[in-house]
Enzyme design. Structure first.
Site, mmCIF file in Angstrom:
data_model
loop_
_atom_site.group_PDB
_atom_site.id
_atom_site.type_symbol
_atom_site.label_atom_id
_atom_site.label_comp_id
_atom_site.label_asym_id
_atom_site.label_seq_id
_atom_site.Cartn_x
_atom_site.Cartn_y
_atom_site.Cartn_z
ATOM 1 N N ASP A 25 38.194 -9.154 1.667
ATOM 2 C CA ASP A 25 38.390 -7.733 1.947
ATOM 3 C C ASP A 25 38.377 -7.399 3.435
ATOM 4 O O ASP A 25 38.823 -6.346 3.836
ATOM 5 C CB ASP A 25 37.319 -6.895 1.247
ATOM 6 C CG ASP A 25 37.494 -6.885 -0.253
ATOM 7 O OD1 ASP A 25 38.615 -7.152 -0.705
ATOM 8 O OD2 ASP A 25 36.516 -6.620 -0.960
ATOM 9 N N SER A 62 34.469 -13.194 2.225
ATOM 10 C CA SER A 62 35.173 -12.085 1.586
ATOM 11 C C SER A 62 36.633 -12.068 2.000
ATOM 12 O O SER A 62 36.969 -12.388 3.137
ATOM 13 C CB SER A 62 34.515 -10.763 2.013
ATOM 14 O OG SER A 62 35.305 -9.669 1.639
ATOM 15 N N GLY A 113 42.004 -7.000 -2.941
ATOM 16 C CA GLY A 113 41.362 -6.124 -1.988
ATOM 17 C C GLY A 113 40.396 -5.127 -2.579
ATOM 18 O O GLY A 113 39.642 -4.524 -1.837
#
Length: 107
Positions: free
Chosen positions: A24, A22, A67
């Site tokens: 994020d 990821s 994001g």
């Protein structure tokens, strides 16, 4: 049929390691997920390139980063680049943010 019974018995356990892919950086229990560092590096490169143009033309640039629901990349980019303004999903802007931003740009 390619593995003997002895080989199968010797390797009967399987160790599995999961890697979160990821950008994020929102996976609990990790310092940084795969993709976060490379995404941040790429964003900083882009900001460096845009900064020269913005300064030479005396313009304000708005940059949207990746994001989705996590503002980690936006926040770290803002800190690293000295941004004047940053929006992150964890702390949504107040209703009159447009007016406040315009006042700041004209000061």
């Amino acid at each position: 049929g390619g593995i003997t019974a002895e080989e199968a018995k010797r390797s009967s356990h399987l160790n599995i390691v999961g890697m979160v892919g990821s950008i994020d950086n929102d996976f609990c229990g990790t310092d940084m997920t795969i993709g976060t560092d490379s995404a941040l590096h790429r964003i900083i490169e882009i900001v460096d390139a845009i900064t020269t143009t913005a300064q030479s033309h005396q313009r304000t640039f708005v940059l949207e980063v990746m994001g989705r629901h996590c503002g980690y990349l936006a926040l770290i980019t803002a800190l690293a680049c000295g941004a004047d303004w940053v929006f992150i999903p964890e702390s949504p802007p107040e209703d009159d943010w447009e007016d406040h931003l315009c006042r700041r740009l004209t000061e």
